[in-house]
Design a protein around this motif. Structure first.
Motif, PDB file in Angstrom:
ATOM      1  N   GLY A   9      16.495 -45.272   8.264  1.00  0.00           N
ATOM      2  CA  GLY A   9      16.216 -45.301   9.684  1.00  0.00           C
ATOM      3  C   GLY A   9      17.277 -44.639  10.539  1.00  0.00           C
ATOM      4  O   GLY A   9      17.033 -44.274  11.668  1.00  0.00           O
ATOM      5  N   SER A  10      18.450 -44.451   9.991  1.00  0.00           N
ATOM      6  CA  SER A  10      19.546 -44.045  10.840  1.00  0.00           C
ATOM      7  C   SER A  10      19.743 -42.529  10.836  1.00  0.00           C
ATOM      8  O   SER A  10      19.301 -41.818   9.939  1.00  0.00           O
ATOM      9  N   ALA A  11      20.475 -42.072  11.853  1.00  0.00           N
ATOM     10  CA  ALA A  11      20.802 -40.646  11.929  1.00  0.00           C
ATOM     11  C   ALA A  11      21.765 -40.269  10.810  1.00  0.00           C
ATOM     12  O   ALA A  11      21.991 -39.103  10.541  1.00  0.00           O
ATOM     13  N   ASP A  12      22.333 -41.252  10.150  1.00  0.00           N
ATOM     14  CA  ASP A  12      23.299 -41.012   9.075  1.00  0.00           C
ATOM     15  C   ASP A  12      22.671 -41.044   7.686  1.00  0.00           C
ATOM     16  O   ASP A  12      23.368 -41.147   6.684  1.00  0.00           O
ATOM     17  N   TRP A  13      21.366 -40.983   7.621  1.00  0.00           N
ATOM     18  CA  TRP A  13      20.683 -41.171   6.340  1.00  0.00           C
ATOM     19  C   TRP A  13      21.188 -40.238   5.252  1.00  0.00           C
ATOM     20  O   TRP A  13      21.142 -40.546   4.063  1.00  0.00           O
ATOM     21  N   TRP A  14      21.690 -39.063   5.649  1.00  0.00           N
ATOM     22  CA  TRP A  14      22.081 -38.043   4.678  1.00  0.00           C
ATOM     23  C   TRP A  14      23.433 -38.297   4.031  1.00  0.00           C
ATOM     24  O   TRP A  14      23.752 -37.716   2.999  1.00  0.00           O
ATOM     25  N   ARG A  15      24.249 -39.175   4.618  1.00  0.00           N
ATOM     26  CA  ARG A  15      25.651 -39.257   4.195  1.00  0.00           C
ATOM     27  C   ARG A  15      25.827 -39.604   2.727  1.00  0.00           C
ATOM     28  O   ARG A  15      26.735 -39.104   2.060  1.00  0.00           O
ATOM     29  N   GLN A  16      24.964 -40.477   2.210  1.00  0.00           N
ATOM     30  CA  GLN A  16      25.083 -40.829   0.790  1.00  0.00           C
ATOM     31  C   GLN A  16      23.732 -40.650   0.099  1.00  0.00           C
ATOM     32  O   GLN A  16      23.391 -41.360  -0.845  1.00  0.00           O
ATOM     33  N   ALA A  17      22.984 -39.684   0.597  1.00  0.00           N
ATOM     34  CA  ALA A  17      21.642 -39.458   0.054  1.00  0.00           C
ATOM     35  C   ALA A  17      21.696 -38.798  -1.326  1.00  0.00           C
ATOM     36  O   ALA A  17      22.650 -38.103  -1.658  1.00  0.00           O
ATOM     37  N   VAL A  18      20.658 -39.039  -2.100  1.00  0.00           N
ATOM     38  CA  VAL A  18      20.477 -38.287  -3.342  1.00  0.00           C
ATOM     39  C   VAL A  18      19.340 -37.286  -3.099  1.00  0.00           C
ATOM     40  O   VAL A  18      18.231 -37.674  -2.737  1.00  0.00           O
ATOM     41  N   VAL A  19      19.662 -36.022  -3.254  1.00  0.00           N
ATOM     42  CA  VAL A  19      18.697 -34.962  -2.943  1.00  0.00           C
ATOM     43  C   VAL A  19      18.300 -34.269  -4.249  1.00  0.00           C
ATOM     44  O   VAL A  19      19.170 -33.857  -5.027  1.00  0.00           O
ATOM     45  N   TYR A  20      17.002 -34.170  -4.457  1.00  0.00           N
ATOM     46  CA  TYR A  20      16.481 -33.606  -5.714  1.00  0.00           C
ATOM     47  C   TYR A  20      15.967 -32.198  -5.424  1.00  0.00           C
ATOM     48  O   TYR A  20      15.067 -32.007  -4.612  1.00  0.00           O
ATOM     49  N   GLN A  21      16.542 -31.225  -6.082  1.00  0.00           N
ATOM     50  CA  GLN A  21      16.157 -29.828  -5.848  1.00  0.00           C
ATOM     51  C   GLN A  21      14.952 -29.424  -6.685  1.00  0.00           C
ATOM     52  O   GLN A  21      14.955 -29.569  -7.908  1.00  0.00           O
ATOM     53  N   ILE A  22      13.957 -28.889  -6.001  1.00  0.00           N
ATOM     54  CA  ILE A  22      12.779 -28.349  -6.693  1.00  0.00           C
ATOM     55  C   ILE A  22      12.796 -26.833  -6.575  1.00  0.00           C
ATOM     56  O   ILE A  22      12.955 -26.289  -5.481  1.00  0.00           O
ATOM     57  N   TYR A  23      12.658 -26.175  -7.690  1.00  0.00           N
ATOM     58  CA  TYR A  23      12.502 -24.724  -7.708  1.00  0.00           C
ATOM     59  C   TYR A  23      10.989 -24.514  -7.848  1.00  0.00           C
ATOM     60  O   TYR A  23      10.432 -24.634  -8.941  1.00  0.00           O
ATOM     61  N   LEU A 287      27.167 -27.234  10.623  1.00  0.00           N
ATOM     62  CA  LEU A 287      26.038 -27.572   9.762  1.00  0.00           C
ATOM     63  C   LEU A 287      26.056 -29.044   9.356  1.00  0.00           C
ATOM     64  O   LEU A 287      25.022 -29.629   9.098  1.00  0.00           O
ATOM     65  N   GLY A 288      27.244 -29.623   9.270  1.00  0.00           N
ATOM     66  CA  GLY A 288      27.317 -31.063   9.000  1.00  0.00           C
ATOM     67  C   GLY A 288      27.705 -31.411   7.576  1.00  0.00           C
ATOM     68  O   GLY A 288      28.321 -32.434   7.326  1.00  0.00           O
ATOM     69  N   GLN A 289      27.322 -30.557   6.628  1.00  0.00           N
ATOM     70  CA  GLN A 289      27.673 -30.802   5.230  1.00  0.00           C
ATOM     71  C   GLN A 289      27.826 -29.462   4.519  1.00  0.00           C
ATOM     72  O   GLN A 289      27.246 -28.465   4.957  1.00  0.00           O
ATOM     73  N   ALA A 290      28.591 -29.448   3.445  1.00  0.00           N
ATOM     74  CA  ALA A 290      28.737 -28.214   2.668  1.00  0.00           C
ATOM     75  C   ALA A 290      28.730 -28.568   1.192  1.00  0.00           C
ATOM     76  O   ALA A 290      29.235 -29.631   0.808  1.00  0.00           O
ATOM     77  N   MET A 382      29.142 -39.109 -11.096  1.00  0.00           N
ATOM     78  CA  MET A 382      28.820 -38.469  -9.818  1.00  0.00           C
ATOM     79  C   MET A 382      28.064 -39.423  -8.892  1.00  0.00           C
ATOM     80  O   MET A 382      28.379 -39.533  -7.707  1.00  0.00           O
ATOM     81  N   LEU A 383      27.064 -40.108  -9.466  1.00  0.00           N
ATOM     82  CA  LEU A 383      26.239 -40.982  -8.629  1.00  0.00           C
ATOM     83  C   LEU A 383      27.016 -42.196  -8.111  1.00  0.00           C
ATOM     84  O   LEU A 383      26.576 -42.856  -7.178  1.00  0.00           O
ATOM     85  N   ALA A 384      28.163 -42.467  -8.708  1.00  0.00           N
ATOM     86  CA  ALA A 384      28.976 -43.590  -8.239  1.00  0.00           C
ATOM     87  C   ALA A 384      29.949 -43.160  -7.142  1.00  0.00           C
ATOM     88  O   ALA A 384      30.588 -44.007  -6.520  1.00  0.00           O
ATOM     89  N   LEU A 385      30.061 -41.865  -6.904  1.00  0.00           N
ATOM     90  CA  LEU A 385      31.029 -41.384  -5.913  1.00  0.00           C
ATOM     91  C   LEU A 385      30.494 -41.546  -4.491  1.00  0.00           C
ATOM     92  O   LEU A 385      29.289 -41.467  -4.266  1.00  0.00           O
ATOM     93  N   PRO A 386      31.397 -41.724  -3.532  1.00  0.00           N
ATOM     94  CA  PRO A 386      30.957 -41.731  -2.132  1.00  0.00           C
ATOM     95  C   PRO A 386      30.470 -40.326  -1.749  1.00  0.00           C
ATOM     96  O   PRO A 386      31.043 -39.343  -2.182  1.00  0.00           O
ATOM     97  N   GLY A 387      29.416 -40.274  -0.943  1.00  0.00           N
ATOM     98  CA  GLY A 387      28.901 -38.966  -0.533  1.00  0.00           C
ATOM     99  C   GLY A 387      27.518 -38.758  -1.087  1.00  0.00           C
ATOM    100  O   GLY A 387      26.899 -39.682  -1.629  1.00  0.00           O
TER     101      GLY A 387
END
Ligand code: GLC
Ligand code: CA
Length: 550
Positions: A9-23, A287-290, A382-387
C-alpha cells in the motif's frame, strides 16, 4: 507494520521488493509460433503469484527487428504484433495487479531501432535537417568523408559509426541497427516524457532504464574509444560518453513526472559505472534505485561477498535509497553455471574477459552439481539482505546456462559482431521448460526460437512443482517466508569462522552461508529454511541456512 499489505500500500513498496524479470520472447508461447507472447504470460500469472514476488519486470516487448533481442525499439508505445496487443498488455496489468503483483517495463532511451519512424525520417531528410538532429549524424573524415568521424568502437564490436547513402555517418554505441539519440535535443526529452506518461497512465508501476549512464555525451571533439571496459571510463563525471554529471538533469525531470502519480512511479537504473558513482542514479530526486551488479562479477568467496554487501549498503545509505541485488539476468551467464567458472583476472572476477567462455564453453566440464548448490546458497543469502532482489526467469528452476548452442542457431549480436570474442547471451535466453516432454518442453504447442537441450526436461516446472527439495520449492518457501520476516533495513554482522558469513536482521532472524567445500557447525538457533540438508547438525559445503535467533 512490515507485512505484505503494508509493503503493497505504501509509496515505499519497492524498497525491499522482489522483482522477477521476464524475457517475453522466452517465457511462454501461447500460439505456438516459437516466440513467447503476452497471452503466454497471462496464462502464467498463477505461477507468478505462487512465487510470492512483488513485481514483474518485462524486458522489451515493443515492435522490434530483433537486432538486439528487442533492445532495438521501433515504437516505444506499442506491442510487437508477434508478442501481442495493447489490449493484451492491459489485461496483463489487470491480472497482475489483481494478484498483488506490480509491473516494471523496460525503457531504452539511449538508442532506438533503425526502423523507428524518427530514424527512417532522418534517413530521408537532408544533412543538417531537424530530422537528423534527433540522432548523431556527422560528416566523415578523409578527402571524401570516407573515414568514420572518429575512431569509435561499439560495445559489441567492431565500429561505432555507420555511413548512410548520402555520405554522412551516424553514431551507435551498440549495433548499427541501434542509432544513438542526441539528448542535447529538447525534442528527445519531450518524446521520452510522453512515453513514460503513456505507460504510467496504463498502470505500469515502474521502469527499468537501459544503459542509463550513456544518454548525455560530450561530442566536441567527437569521442575516440577502443574499449568499453570500466577501467577506461573516467570516474569523475567528465567522461565524454558515459556517466556524465549532466545525465542526472534528465532523471530529475523524469522524477517530477513519476511524482505526479499515486503511488509515485519508480525506476531502476542499469548503469555500469564506477561503484561510487552509482548512488547518484539511486537518488530520490532521480531514478530512485540503481542496479548493483557487483555480485554478478564476484567470485564465490566469503570475503568478496562481504565487501560487496558492505559497500553497497553504505552506498544505499548515502542516498536514502535501498540497495538492489542481482545474481542473474538476460545479459550474463546464469549463476548456477557462473559460480563454478574458474576465476578470471586476479582471481577476483569470474570471467570478465570471457576467457573461459571463449575457450572452454564446449568442453568446460563444469561441476554443475556444485554450481547448483552455490546458486541456491547465493540466492538465499541475497534474499536475506536488506534492499530489493531481482530474479531472472528460470533461476527458480536452478537452470544452468546453455553453453553449447550451435553458432548457426545463435541470435546475439554480441557474439556475431565480436566474431566470437565476447560471450553469446543466448545461453540464458533459451525458452523455459514448463513440462518434461512436448515439442518445446511446454514452452508452447510449437517449437522454440532458440534450441532447448534435452536435459531441460529434468528442470521442468512440472517435475519440480510440489516436490520437496526441488529448487522451485526452495524459492517458493524462501520468498514466502521472506515476506513475513522482512522488517527494517538494518543488517548486523555476527562473528563466524573463515569462509562463512553470518548476519542478523531486525526481528531476530539471521542468515548463515558456508562458502567453503567442507561442512561446518550449524550455528545456534531454530532452522527456518536451508539450501541443503542440515539435519546432521552441520551446514554442508556451499549452503545457506536461515535461522530464528533465540
Ligand atoms: C542493456 C541490455 C542489453 C542490451 C544493451 C543495449 O545492457 O541489458 O541486453 O544489449 O543494453 O540496449
Ligand atoms: Ca507466440
Amino acid at each position: 507494520m512490515s507485512d505484505f499489505t503494508f509493503l503493497k500500500g505504501s509509496a515505499d513498496w519497492w524498497r525491499q521488493a522482489v522483482v522477477y524479470q521476464i524475457y517475453p520472447r522466452s517465457f511462454a508461447d501461447l500460439n505456438g509460433d516459437g516466440i513467447g507472447d503476452l497471452k503466454g504470460i497471462i496464462g502464467k500469472v498463477d505461477y507468478l503469484a505462487s512465487l510470492s514476488i512483488d513485481a514483474v519486470w518485462l524486458s522489451p516487448f515493443y515492435p522490434s527487428e530483433l537486432a538486439d533481442g528487442g533492445y532495438d525499439v521501433a515504437d516505444y508505445r506499442d506491442v510487437d504484433p508477434r508478442i501481442g496487443t495493447l489490449e493484451e498488455f492491459d489485461e496483463l496489468v489487470e491480472k497482475l495487479h489483481a494478484r498483488g503483483i506490480r509491473l516494471f517495463v523496460d525503457i531504452v532511451p539511449n538508442h532506438s531501432s533503425d526502423q523507428h519512424v524518427w530514424f527512417q525520417e532522418a534517413l530521408r531528410s537532408p544533412k543538417g535537417s531537424r530530422e537528423r538532429a534527433r540522432y548523431i549524424f556527422r560528416d566523415g573524415r578523409g578527402e571524401n568523408g570516407e573515414l568514420p568521424p572518429s575512431e569509435l568502437a561499439s560495445h559489441f564490436g567492431p565500429e561505432g559509426w555507420t555511413r548512410v547513402p548520402d555520405g554522412q555517418w551516424y553514431m551507435h554505441l551498440f549495433t548499427k541497427e541501434q542509432p544513438d539519440f542526441d539528448w542535447s535535443n529538447r525534442e528527445v526529452h519531450e518524446e521520452f516524457l510522453q512515453t513514460l506518461k503513456f505507460w504510467s497512465d496504463r498502470g505500469v508501476d515502474g521502469f527499468r532504464i537501459d544503459v542509463a549512464h550513456a544518454l548525455v555525451k560530450d561530442l566536441e571533439p567527437l569521442p575516440i574509444r577502443s574499449s568499453y571496459s570500466l577501467e577506461v571510463m573516467k570516474a569523475d563525471g567528465t567522461d565524454p560518453l558515459f556517466d556524465r554529471d549532466e545525465v542526472h538533469e534528465i532523471y530529475r525531470e523524469w522524477r517530477q513526472l513519476f511524482n505526479r502519480y499515486d503511488p509515485p512511479r519508480v525506476a531502476v537504473a542499469e548503469a555500469w559505472v564506477h561503484p561510487h558513482r552509482r548512488p547518484a542514479y539511486a537518488s530520490i530526486e532521480g531514478l530512485g534505485q540503481a542496479f548493483n551488479f557487483d555480485l554478478l562479477t564476484s567470485q564465490w568467496d566469503a570475503d568478496a561477498f562481504r565487501g560487496v554487501i558492505d559497500d553497497n549498503l553504505a552506498f544505499a545509505h548515502k542516498t536514502g535509497s535501498s540497495s538492489t541485488w542481482v545474481m542473474s539476468n538476460h545479459d550474463v551467464i546464469r549463476h548456477a553455471t557462473r559460480l563454478v567458472i574458474p576465476a578470471g583476472k586476479e582471481g577476483v572476477t569470474f570471467d570478465a574477459e570471457n576467457h573461459w567462455y571463449v575457450n572452454h564453453r564446449l568442453d568446460g566440464d563444469l561441476d554443475l552439481a556444485k554450481g547448483l548448490d552455490r546458486a541456491k546458497a547465493a540466492t538465499l543469502l541475497m534474499l536475506a539482505l536488506p534492499g530489493s532482489s531481482y530474479l531472472y526467469q528460470g533461476e527458480e528452476l536452478g537452470l544452468p546456462d546453455v553453453t553449447d548452442i550451435p553458432s548457426d542457431r545463435m541470435q546475439d549480436p554480441q557474439w556475431f559482431r565480436s566474431e566470437g570474442k565476447f560471450k553469446s547471451r543466448d545461453g540464458c535466453r533459451v525458452p523455459l521448460p514448463w513440462e518434461s516432454s512436448g515439442p518445446s518442453f511446454g514452452f508452447g504447442p510449437g517449437g522454440s526460437h532458440l534450441p532447448q537441450p534435452s536435459w531441460y526436461a529434468n528442470y521442468a516446472v512440472s517435475v519440480q512443482d510440489g516436490k520437496a527439495g526441488s529448487t522451485l520449492e526452495l524459492y517458493r518457501a524462501a520468498l514466502a517466508i521472506r515476506r513475513k520476516l522482512i522488517q527494517g533495513e538494518k543488517l548486523s554482522w555476527l562473528p563466524s569462522t573463515q569462509g562463512t558469513l553470518w548476519f542478523e536482521r531486525e526481528g531476530g532472524w539471521s542468515s548463515f552461508t558456508n562458502f567453503t567445500d567442507v561442512a561446518v557447525a550449524l550455528p545456534a538457533g531454530e532452522v527456518m529454511l536451508a539450501s541443503s540438508d542440515v539435519s546432521g547438525g552441520k551446514v554442508p559445503a556451499n549452503s545457506t541456512v536461515w535461522l530464528k535467533l533465540s
